[in-house]
Write a protein that holds these residues in place. Structure first.
Motif, PDB file in Angstrom:
ATOM      1  N   ALA A   1      17.441  39.327  48.778  1.00 51.23           N
ATOM      2  CA  ALA A   1      17.557  40.769  48.531  1.00 51.23           C
ATOM      3  C   ALA A   1      18.613  41.426  49.416  1.00 51.23           C
ATOM      4  N   VAL A   2      18.937  40.788  50.548  1.00 52.13           N
ATOM      5  CA  VAL A   2      19.901  41.420  51.462  1.00 52.13           C
ATOM      6  C   VAL A   2      21.201  40.611  51.582  1.00 52.13           C
ATOM      7  N   GLY A   3      21.353  39.599  50.706  1.00 56.50           N
ATOM      8  CA  GLY A   3      22.594  38.823  50.720  1.00 56.50           C
ATOM      9  C   GLY A   3      22.683  37.789  51.845  1.00 56.50           C
ATOM     10  N   PHE A   4      21.569  37.485  52.509  1.00 55.95           N
ATOM     11  CA  PHE A   4      21.549  36.432  53.532  1.00 55.95           C
ATOM     12  C   PHE A   4      21.866  35.100  52.858  1.00 55.95           C
ATOM     13  N   TRP A   5      21.277  34.893  51.680  1.00 55.83           N
ATOM     14  CA  TRP A   5      21.719  33.856  50.745  1.00 55.83           C
ATOM     15  C   TRP A   5      22.214  34.610  49.518  1.00 55.83           C
ATOM     16  N   SER A   6      23.320  34.167  48.916  1.00 60.79           N
ATOM     17  CA  SER A   6      23.897  34.980  47.841  1.00 60.79           C
ATOM     18  C   SER A   6      23.117  34.823  46.535  1.00 60.79           C
ATOM     19  N   ASP A   7      22.608  33.634  46.271  1.00 59.85           N
ATOM     20  CA  ASP A   7      21.799  33.427  45.067  1.00 59.85           C
ATOM     21  C   ASP A   7      21.010  32.127  45.230  1.00 59.85           C
ATOM     22  N   LYS A   8      20.290  31.758  44.174  1.00 59.96           N
ATOM     23  CA  LYS A   8      19.423  30.584  44.296  1.00 59.96           C
ATOM     24  C   LYS A   8      20.238  29.306  44.506  1.00 59.96           C
ATOM     25  N   ASP A   9      21.434  29.263  43.913  1.00 63.93           N
ATOM     26  CA  ASP A   9      22.285  28.080  44.137  1.00 63.93           C
ATOM     27  C   ASP A   9      22.673  27.964  45.605  1.00 63.93           C
ATOM     28  N   ASP A  10      22.932  29.113  46.208  1.00 68.57           N
ATOM     29  CA  ASP A  10      23.273  29.111  47.634  1.00 68.57           C
ATOM     30  C   ASP A  10      22.096  28.541  48.444  1.00 68.57           C
ATOM     31  N   ILE A  11      20.872  28.895  48.049  1.00 65.36           N
ATOM     32  CA  ILE A  11      19.687  28.347  48.741  1.00 65.36           C
ATOM     33  C   ILE A  11      19.634  26.836  48.538  1.00 65.36           C
ATOM     34  N   ILE A  12      19.832  26.414  47.288  1.00 66.70           N
ATOM     35  CA  ILE A  12      19.753  24.978  46.998  1.00 66.70           C
ATOM     36  C   ILE A  12      20.777  24.220  47.847  1.00 66.70           C
ATOM     37  N   ASN A  13      21.967  24.798  47.973  1.00 61.40           N
ATOM     38  CA  ASN A  13      23.025  24.111  48.730  1.00 61.40           C
ATOM     39  C   ASN A  13      22.862  24.223  50.245  1.00 61.40           C
ATOM     40  N   SER A  14      22.339  25.357  50.719  1.00 59.58           N
ATOM     41  CA  SER A  14      22.280  25.579  52.166  1.00 59.58           C
ATOM     42  C   SER A  14      21.062  24.946  52.818  1.00 59.58           C
TER      43      SER A  14
ATOM     44  N   MET B   1       7.393  33.221  61.407  1.00 62.94           N
ATOM     45  CA  MET B   1       8.458  32.242  61.592  1.00 62.94           C
ATOM     46  C   MET B   1       9.809  32.911  61.433  1.00 62.94           C
ATOM     47  N   LEU B   2      10.746  32.508  62.256  1.00 62.36           N
ATOM     48  CA  LEU B   2      12.126  32.958  62.069  1.00 62.36           C
ATOM     49  C   LEU B   2      12.912  31.770  61.536  1.00 62.36           C
ATOM     50  N   PHE B   3      13.538  31.962  60.392  1.00 61.64           N
ATOM     51  CA  PHE B   3      14.327  30.898  59.758  1.00 61.64           C
ATOM     52  C   PHE B   3      15.811  31.221  59.880  1.00 61.64           C
ATOM     53  N   ASP B   4      16.625  30.175  60.010  1.00 68.33           N
ATOM     54  CA  ASP B   4      18.073  30.398  59.935  1.00 68.33           C
ATOM     55  C   ASP B   4      18.564  30.117  58.505  1.00 68.33           C
ATOM     56  N   ARG B   5      19.872  30.180  58.305  1.00 70.55           N
ATOM     57  CA  ARG B   5      20.424  30.029  56.945  1.00 70.55           C
ATOM     58  C   ARG B   5      20.176  28.648  56.341  1.00 70.55           C
ATOM     59  N   LYS B   6      19.947  27.670  57.230  1.00 71.84           N
ATOM     60  CA  LYS B   6      19.653  26.324  56.726  1.00 71.84           C
ATOM     61  C   LYS B   6      18.160  26.106  56.487  1.00 71.84           C
ATOM     62  N   GLY B   7      17.368  27.181  56.660  1.00 73.76           N
ATOM     63  CA  GLY B   7      15.930  27.077  56.418  1.00 73.76           C
ATOM     64  C   GLY B   7      15.189  26.387  57.551  1.00 73.76           C
ATOM     65  N   ARG B   8      15.838  26.284  58.721  1.00 69.74           N
ATOM     66  CA  ARG B   8      15.164  25.664  59.869  1.00 69.74           C
ATOM     67  C   ARG B   8      14.305  26.695  60.582  1.00 69.74           C
ATOM     68  N   VAL B   9      13.133  26.239  61.056  1.00 72.17           N
ATOM     69  CA  VAL B   9      12.244  27.130  61.810  1.00 72.17           C
ATOM     70  C   VAL B   9      12.792  27.250  63.225  1.00 72.17           C
ATOM     71  N   CYS B  10      13.230  28.449  63.611  1.00 72.28           N
ATOM     72  CA  CYS B  10      13.817  28.649  64.944  1.00 72.28           C
ATOM     73  C   CYS B  10      12.817  29.262  65.917  1.00 72.28           C
ATOM     74  N   ALA B  11      11.758  29.876  65.397  1.00 72.27           N
ATOM     75  CA  ALA B  11      10.721  30.430  66.269  1.00 72.27           C
ATOM     76  C   ALA B  11       9.435  30.494  65.467  1.00 72.27           C
ATOM     77  N   PHE B  12       8.325  30.364  66.199  1.00 67.94           N
ATOM     78  CA  PHE B  12       7.023  30.302  65.525  1.00 67.94           C
ATOM     79  C   PHE B  12       5.953  30.918  66.412  1.00 67.94           C
ATOM     80  N   ALA B  13       5.071  31.692  65.841  1.00 68.26           N
ATOM     81  CA  ALA B  13       3.910  32.184  66.593  1.00 68.26           C
ATOM     82  C   ALA B  13       2.751  32.337  65.627  1.00 68.26           C
ATOM     83  N   GLN B  14       1.551  32.145  66.145  1.00 65.16           N
ATOM     84  CA  GLN B  14       0.362  32.173  65.291  1.00 65.16           C
ATOM     85  C   GLN B  14      -0.801  32.794  66.044  1.00 65.16           C
TER      86      GLN B  14
END
Ligand code: ADP
Length: 497
Positions: free
Chosen positions: A448-461, A18-31
Motif C-alpha cells: 500500500a505504501v510502495g515498499f514493494w511495488s507489486d506482487k511480482d516485486d514480492i516474489i522476486n525480493s 516483527m519488523l521485516f526488511d525488503r527481503k522479508g527477513r525478521v529484523c526484530a521480534f517481541a512477544q
C-alpha cells in the motif's frame, strides 16, 4: 528511507511484533502473552485494554531492540485472531464488555435456534459461512442483550463494534479511524460476500444497529496514521487481514488454485479461488481472502479439528512419546502401520464428514501391532484428514491441484510431510520462514505504501528458501490406503449418543 515494515500479530494467546526488511527477513521480534478469561465452562474472553497495552508494549520493544524510530518504519500491517468481538463506547473509548473470543461457545444455543428456524442456507449463500457461534455476529448480539443499557446506547449510535484489528487500528489512530478489511468482515456472519456490503437482512435478524459497524476497506490501503503519542511519531497503518488469510498471502498464494495448509493444533487449509466466490455444500466455507490492488480475491477454507493435538495425545495421555518431535523418529522405526488406522475424532469430525457424534478409534489392530505402528498411524491420520479436505476443495472449485505450501508447528515433521505428499500425490513446499502470518500482514501493508511495488516485486525480493517433498508412492498403494482410511472413518461415525 524507511527500512522496515512492522507486522503486529494479534494472536489468541499472545501479541507479537516483527519488523521485516525488503527481503522479508525478521529484523526484530517481541512477544507478550495476555490473560485468558474463562467465566464459565465453554466461555472465553479477553480484556480489550490488555490486548491494546500489550500490543503497544511489543511494538516499542521490537523497535527498541534494534534502535529503530518511527521514521525507520514505512508502514504497519496487522493480522489478528479472527471473529473475536469487541464493543466499546465511541466517546470514552472504554469497552462495554470483555472481548468475546472466537472459541467461546456461549451463543451455541442461539445458533441452533437459527438453524432450526431454517436460516442456514440463506446465511451460507450470503456470507459463505455455516451458522456457528465462532463468528462475530451472535457474540455482538449477546453483548447488546446482556450488558445493561448497551442496546439503548447502540441504537443512539454511541457504541462501536470491531474485530481485534479494528480495535487496534482505532486505538493506534486515537479514535480517528473505525475500519475493518474485507477478510475480517467476511468472518462476522453479517457481511454479504457477493455484494460486499453489511447485510441488512442479517443485521435485522440479529438486531444489530448498522451504526456500530466499521467501514469495510481493502486489506491493503492506508487507513490512517498512528497518533504521535503511540510510537513516537506518525506511521501509516496500511494492511490488515485475519490470521489465516494473512498466512495465505504470506505464503504468496496469489493465484487461483494456490493452496496453503497450516499444521498446528488443528489444520487450516485455504485455497485461493480467484475473483469469484465458490460455494461448497460439504462444509468447506467460502471467505474473502483479501482486497488488494483494486480487486477482491476469494478463498475456500476447510479445517481439521485434531491434527497436532493427536501428537499431544500420544505424548500426554498415552505416553508413547516424550516430545512431539520424537514422533518422527519413532514412527520411522517401522515402514508402515501394519494395517492399523487411528481416527482422531476426539471432538467429532469436520469437513467433509460433519459428524459431531463421531469419536476416536483405532482399528485394524492385530497381535503384531506395536507402539511404533500406532505413532505412525497417528501421523498418517493428520495427512489423511488433510487429504479429505483438499479433495473437497478440489471438487468445489474444479481446480487441479499441483502443490501445497505448508507451515505451522507440525509441518517441521519431515516424515509427516512426505506422508502428505504421498497420500495427496502433491508436491509440498515448506519455507524456512515460519512467520508466514506476520509476513502476509507486512506484504499487505508494504504494497500500500510502495515498499514493494507489486506482487511480482514480492516474489522476486523475498526468497522463501523452500524445501520440497515430492510424491513417491505408487497410485495403487495410495488409493488402497485412502480406501482403508475411509473404512476406518466409517467405524468412528455416530458413536457418541
Ligand atoms: P498452534 O498455533 O495451534 O498452537 P503450532 O503451529 O505452534 O500450533 O504447532 C504446535 C502443534 O504441532 C502441537 O499440537 C504439536 O503437538 C505439533 N507438533 C509440533 N512439532 C511437531 C513435530 N515435530 N511432529 C509432529 N507434531 C508436532
Amino acid at each position: 528511507m524507511a527500512e522496515y515494515i512492522m507486522a503486529l500479530d494479534a494472536g489468541t494467546t499472545s501479541n507479537r511484533c516483527m519488523l521485516f526488511d525488503r527481503k522479508g527477513r525478521v529484523c526484530a521480534f517481541a512477544q507478550k502473552e495476555f490473560k485468558q478469561i474463562y467465566p464459565r465452562p465453554g466461555w472465553v474472553e479477553h480484556d480489550p485494554d490488555e490486548i491494546w497495552y500489550s500490543m503497544v508494549y511489543v511494538a516499542r520493544e521490537a523497535m527498541n531492540s534494534i534502535g529503530a524510530v518511527h521514521s525507520d518504519i514505512a508502514a504497519i500491517g496487522i493480522t489478528n485472531q479472527r471473529e473475536t468481538a469487541v464493543v466499546w463506547d465511541k466517546i470514552s473509548g472504554k469497552p462495554v464488555y470483555n472481548a468475546i473470543v472466537w472459541q467461546c461457545r456461549r451463543t451455541s444455543d442461539y445458533c441452533n435456534e437459527l438453524k432450526a428456524s431454517g436460516f442456514s442456507e440463506r446465511i451460507r449463500l450470503k456470507t459463505g459461512l455455516v451458522v456457528d457461534a465462532y463468528f462475530s455476529g451472535t457474540k455482538i448480539r449477546w453483548i447488546l442483550e446482556n450488558v445493561p443499557g448497551a442496546m439503548e446506547k447502540a441504537e443512539k449510535g454511541e457504541l462501536l463494534f470491531g474485530t481485534v484489528e479494528t480495535w487496534i487500528i482505532w486505538k493506534l489512530t486515537a479514535g480517528r479511524v473505525h475500519v475493518t478489511d474485507y477478510s475480517n468482515a467476511s468472518r462476522t456472519m453479517m457481511f454479504n460476500i457477493n455484494t460486499l456490503e453489511w447485510d441488512q437482512d442479517i443485521l435485522r435478524l440479529l438486531n444489530i444497529p448498522a451504526s456500530m459497524l466499521p467501514e469495510v476497506m481493502p486489506s491493503s490501503c492506508i487507513y490512517g496514521m498512528t497518533d504521535r503519542e503511540v510510537l513516537g511519531g506518525p506511521i501509516a497503518v496500511s494492511g490488515a487481514a485475519g490470521d489465516q488469510q494473512a498466512s495465505l498471502f504470506g505464503q504468496k498464494c496469489f493465484n487461483p488454485g494456490d493452496i496453503k495448509n497450516t499444521y498446528g493444533t488443528g489444520c487450516f487449509m485455504l485455497m485461493n479461488t480467484g475473483k469469484r466466490p465458490v460455494f461448497s455444500d460439504k462444509g468447506i466455507v467460502t471467505t474473502i481472502a483479501w482486497g488488494q490492488g483494486g480487486e477482491i480475491d476469494y478463498a475456500l477454507e476447510g479445517s481439521v479439528f485434531s491434527a497436532g493435538s493427536v501428537i499431544q495425545w500420544l505424548r500426554d495421555e498415552l505416553k508413547l512419546i516424550e516430545s512431539a518431535k520424537d514422533s518422527e523418529f519413532l514412527a520411522g522405526k517401522v515402514n508402515d502401520t501394519n494395517g492399523c488406522y487411528v481416527v482422531p475424532a476426539f471432538t467429532g469430525l469436520g469437513a467433509p464428514y460433519w459428524d459431531q457424534y463421531a469419536r476416536g478409534t483405532i482399528v485394524g489392530i492385530t497381535r503384531g501391532v506395536n507402539k511404533y505402528h500406532i505413532i505412525r498411524a497417528a501421523l498418517e491420520a493428520i495427512a489423511y484428514q488433510t487429504n479429505d479436505v483438499a479433495d473437497a476443495m478440489k471438487e468445489a472449485s474444479g481446480f487441479e491441484l499441483r502443490s501445497i505450501r505448508v507451515d505451522g508447528g507440525a509441518s517441521r515433521n519431515n516424515l509427516l510431510m512426505q506422508m502428505q505428499a504421498d497420500i495427496s500425490s502433491l508436491t509440498l513446499y515448506r519455507g524456512s520462514n515460519a512467520e508466514t502470518t506476520a509476513l502476509g500482514a507486512a506484504f499487505l501493508a508494504g504494497l500500500a505504501v510502495g515498499f514493494w511495488s507489486d506482487k511480482d516485486d514480492i516474489i522476486n525480493s523475498v526468497d522463501m528458501d523452500q524445501q520440497s517433498f515430492i510424491p513417491a508412492l505408487s497410485e495403487e498403494k495410495r488409493s488402497a490406503g485412502i480406501r482403508e482410511w475411509h473404512r476406518a472413518v466409517q467405524r468412528s461415525l455416530e458413536w457418541a449418543e
